[in-house]
Design an enzyme around this catalytic site. Sequence first.
Site, PDB file in Angstrom:
ATOM      1  N   ASP A  13       6.685   2.887   3.923  1.00  0.00           N
ATOM      2  CA  ASP A  13       6.813   2.298   2.581  1.00  0.00           C
ATOM      3  C   ASP A  13       8.051   1.424   2.415  1.00  0.00           C
ATOM      4  OD1 ASP A  13       4.493   3.687   1.891  1.00  0.00           O
ATOM      5  OD2 ASP A  13       5.624   5.441   1.245  1.00  0.00           O
ATOM      6  N   LYS A  16       6.575  -3.298   4.185  1.00  0.00           N
ATOM      7  CA  LYS A  16       5.963  -4.040   5.302  1.00  0.00           C
ATOM      8  C   LYS A  16       4.879  -4.980   4.808  1.00  0.00           C
ATOM      9  CE  LYS A  16       4.840  -0.108   7.128  1.00  0.00           C
ATOM     10  NZ  LYS A  16       5.544   0.806   6.204  1.00  0.00           N
ATOM     11  N   GLY A  40      -0.441   2.412   2.913  1.00  0.00           N
ATOM     12  CA  GLY A  40      -0.701   1.724   1.650  1.00  0.00           C
ATOM     13  C   GLY A  40       0.278   0.580   1.577  1.00  0.00           C
ATOM     14  N   HIS A  41      -0.201  -0.638   1.751  1.00  0.00           N
ATOM     15  CA  HIS A  41       0.680  -1.806   1.806  1.00  0.00           C
ATOM     16  C   HIS A  41       0.442  -2.658   0.569  1.00  0.00           C
ATOM     17  CE1 HIS A  41       1.118  -1.489   6.482  1.00  0.00           C
ATOM     18  NE2 HIS A  41       1.452  -0.391   5.845  1.00  0.00           N
ATOM     19  N   GLN A 225       3.194   2.833   8.680  1.00  0.00           N
ATOM     20  CA  GLN A 225       4.134   3.961   8.734  1.00  0.00           C
ATOM     21  C   GLN A 225       5.536   3.455   9.127  1.00  0.00           C
ATOM     22  OE1 GLN A 225       0.734   4.576  10.347  1.00  0.00           O
ATOM     23  NE2 GLN A 225       0.370   4.986   8.205  1.00  0.00           N
TER      24      GLN A 225
HETATM   25  P1  GDP Z   1       4.685  -0.634   2.834  1.00  0.00           P
HETATM   26  O1  GDP Z   1       3.852   0.573   3.029  1.00  0.00           O
HETATM   27  O2  GDP Z   1       5.824  -0.697   3.802  1.00  0.00           O
HETATM   28  O3  GDP Z   1       3.903  -1.920   2.816  1.00  0.00           O
HETATM   29  O4  GDP Z   1       5.347  -0.487   1.391  1.00  0.00           O
HETATM   30  P2  GDP Z   1       4.595  -0.023   0.040  1.00  0.00           P
HETATM   31  O5  GDP Z   1       3.771  -1.147  -0.441  1.00  0.00           O
HETATM   32  O6  GDP Z   1       3.946   1.299   0.209  1.00  0.00           O
HETATM   33  O7  GDP Z   1       5.841   0.243  -0.905  1.00  0.00           O
HETATM   34  C1  GDP Z   1       6.755  -0.757  -1.211  1.00  0.00           C
HETATM   35  C2  GDP Z   1       6.761  -0.950  -2.736  1.00  0.00           C
HETATM   36  O8  GDP Z   1       7.906  -1.700  -3.089  1.00  0.00           O
HETATM   37  C3  GDP Z   1       5.591  -1.744  -3.240  1.00  0.00           C
HETATM   38  O9  GDP Z   1       5.280  -1.294  -4.542  1.00  0.00           O
HETATM   39  C4  GDP Z   1       6.119  -3.172  -3.284  1.00  0.00           C
HETATM   40  O10 GDP Z   1       5.440  -3.981  -4.242  1.00  0.00           O
HETATM   41  C5  GDP Z   1       7.528  -2.930  -3.693  1.00  0.00           C
HETATM   42  N1  GDP Z   1       8.522  -3.901  -3.176  1.00  0.00           N
HETATM   43  C6  GDP Z   1       8.568  -4.519  -1.972  1.00  0.00           C
HETATM   44  N2  GDP Z   1       9.706  -5.247  -1.842  1.00  0.00           N
HETATM   45  C7  GDP Z   1      10.379  -5.067  -2.997  1.00  0.00           C
HETATM   46  C8  GDP Z   1      11.649  -5.533  -3.467  1.00  0.00           C
HETATM   47  O11 GDP Z   1      12.383  -6.226  -2.799  1.00  0.00           O
HETATM   48  N3  GDP Z   1      12.022  -5.120  -4.724  1.00  0.00           N
HETATM   49  C9  GDP Z   1      11.252  -4.329  -5.497  1.00  0.00           C
HETATM   50  N4  GDP Z   1      11.708  -3.975  -6.685  1.00  0.00           N
HETATM   51  N5  GDP Z   1      10.059  -3.874  -5.080  1.00  0.00           N
HETATM   52  C10 GDP Z   1       9.631  -4.227  -3.852  1.00  0.00           C
HETATM   53  P1  IMO Z   2       2.823   3.035   5.131  1.00  0.00           P
HETATM   54  O1  IMO Z   2       2.132   2.199   6.169  1.00  0.00           O
HETATM   55  C1  IMO Z   2       4.816   6.735   4.062  1.00  0.00           C
HETATM   56  C2  IMO Z   2       3.470  10.371   6.090  1.00  0.00           C
HETATM   57  C3  IMO Z   2       2.794  11.400   5.205  1.00  0.00           C
HETATM   58  C4  IMO Z   2       3.204  12.685   5.921  1.00  0.00           C
HETATM   59  C5  IMO Z   2       3.134  12.256   7.386  1.00  0.00           C
HETATM   60  C6  IMO Z   2       1.838  12.621   8.093  1.00  0.00           C
HETATM   61  O2  IMO Z   2       2.330   2.776   3.747  1.00  0.00           O
HETATM   62  O3  IMO Z   2       4.309   2.912   5.265  1.00  0.00           O
HETATM   63  P2  IMO Z   2      -0.624  11.622   7.989  1.00  0.00           P
HETATM   64  O4  IMO Z   2      -1.594  11.519   6.853  1.00  0.00           O
HETATM   65  O5  IMO Z   2      -0.284  10.322   8.620  1.00  0.00           O
HETATM   66  O6  IMO Z   2      -1.035  12.646   8.999  1.00  0.00           O
HETATM   67  O7  IMO Z   2       0.736  12.197   7.316  1.00  0.00           O
HETATM   68  O8  IMO Z   2       3.285  10.854   7.417  1.00  0.00           O
HETATM   69  N1  IMO Z   2       2.889   9.012   6.028  1.00  0.00           N
HETATM   70  C7  IMO Z   2       3.434   7.995   5.362  1.00  0.00           C
HETATM   71  N2  IMO Z   2       4.529   7.949   4.567  1.00  0.00           N
HETATM   72  N3  IMO Z   2       4.123   5.621   4.308  1.00  0.00           N
HETATM   73  C8  IMO Z   2       3.036   5.645   5.103  1.00  0.00           C
HETATM   74  O9  IMO Z   2       2.364   4.528   5.462  1.00  0.00           O
HETATM   75  C9  IMO Z   2       2.626   6.884   5.656  1.00  0.00           C
HETATM   76  N4  IMO Z   2       1.612   7.273   6.450  1.00  0.00           N
HETATM   77  C10 IMO Z   2       1.794   8.562   6.687  1.00  0.00           C
HETATM   78  O10 IMO Z   2       3.286  11.358   3.892  1.00  0.00           O
HETATM   79  O11 IMO Z   2       4.539  12.982   5.633  1.00  0.00           O
HETATM   80 MG    MG Z   3       3.109   2.192   1.946  1.00  0.00          MG
END
Ligand code: GDP
Ligand code: IMO
Ligand code: MG
Length: 425
Positions: A13, A16, A40-41, A225
């Site tokens: 999270d 990416k 979840g991206h 991840q």
């Molecule tokens: P990922 O799994 O690495 O793609 O990240 P996620 O999408 O799960 O979580 C990142 C969250 O931060 C999302 O809600 C993005 O919209 C938000 N986000 C990304 N970059 C920034 C930033 O620079 N500032 C803020 N405030 N939010 C951001």
């Molecule tokens: P993105 O791509 C954050 C974590 C789960 C748990 C562990 C194992 O959005 O960054 P799993 O279901 O993979 O067997 O769970 O890994 N986990 C993540 N945490 N971002 C993710 O993906 C994750 N994918 C798995 O919360 O701790």
């Molecule tokens: Mg994510």
Amino acid sequence: MTATVVIGAQWGDEGKGKITDMLAAESDVVARYGGGDNAGHTVVVGGDTFKLHLVPSGILYPHVVCVLGGGMVVNPRRLLQEMDGLAARGVDVSAARLLLSAQAHLILPYHIALDGAAERSRGKSALGTTKRGIGPAYADKAARSGIRAGEMRDPSAFAERVRAAVITKNELLTRLYGQEPLPAEEIAREYQEYAVRLAPHLADTSSFLVEALHAGKRLLCEGAQGTLLDLDHGTYPYVTSSYPTVGGALVGLGLGPQHLTRIIGVTKAYQTRVGAGPFPTELLDADGDHLVEVGHEYGTTTGRRRRAGWLDAVALRYAVQVNGLSELALTKLDVLGGLDPLRIAVAYTCDGETLTRFPADAAMLARCQPVYEELSGWEEDISAARAFDDLPQAARAYVARIEELAGVPATLISVGPEREQTICR
Ligand code: GDP
Ligand code: IMO
Ligand code: MG
């Protein structure tokens, strides 16, 4: 002939999706190399939010071809739901634009049931998985009893494979976990339909990617991840079952390392983790609440509140080490506005000793106390900054200190979720 890899440098999270979407503008192909819909991206464009779980974050650019690589585990039901959701919003997800590796393993309903059952049986030591069936699907792959996407080319033979597998797994579900059996015939029929729909997307994606590279195309590899969730290099057993690190990109896509020109580690300006496991810099106070509320730290996949804390530079240096990161994309710098002082963990104390190297051992990491360095915070809203010099002096000093601690430059700095809210240096 260039390939860039975007890798999570923390526990997932990191942003990416946002960074991949931004870099996709200058790419021809975007490929996911591992994980499944545990990811979840989030991509935000002009106020519209897209939450992608399986489809690569390059899909919003019509000129980009997207690939689901062989290192992934793919739930056909969820993939089709995601494709339908995108199509309904006007995004082209036709077979010409979205390729699925025949080598990817499939997540079937019994993997999800077994993931949930195993978590329940772990009781207090539950890992906090996303319950998407990830671990059981990779376990079947390693045990050589998995079903690969390529089998969907023959939908009726595939349906028979699925039916037989459900019957076998029902033994585990009923006898070991005392659960109700899953309906084998019904599932086989449902998945046969999915096979018919997904078969046109199947491809030999390693050949596709290497031929594209030889033809001078620009490849962007999108990690899921993060480094600290890597099956080998993460905080085992509190990890996922795949390889989010750079080696996973090569294995998961079928590429040689000579193609890689940039290896970008995405890190938040602070630390978060969702699920169980050690987290030395975790904050359980008002500063932690600030990070969660201002940063909207709620899971994209499960909606769970993420745990949050100060940036851990010991872990960040480790991510540079195991991935050979060439640079950092530093995200969510805006979220720190209003916190003063800021802290960064630069070492740990553990069992009476000072550690500067990250112990990739969950039990030892759980005994580590962070050694903090304090830096000045800033009050200003920095979300409109588009150049490094637009940032207040304290924010520039914070970034510079991270670069020094990590030993690599922060070439991208993100100050908001929108595509444009980025400083490129
Ligand atoms: P990922 O799994 O690495 O793609 O990240 P996620 O999408 O799960 O979580 C990142 C969250 O931060 C999302 O809600 C993005 O919209 C938000 N986000 C990304 N970059 C920034 C930033 O620079 N500032 C803020 N405030 N939010 C951001
Ligand atoms: P993105 O791509 C954050 C974590 C789960 C748990 C562990 C194992 O959005 O960054 P799993 O279901 O993979 O067997 O769970 O890994 N986990 C993540 N945490 N971002 C993710 O993906 C994750 N994918 C798995 O919360 O701790
Ligand atoms: Mg994510």
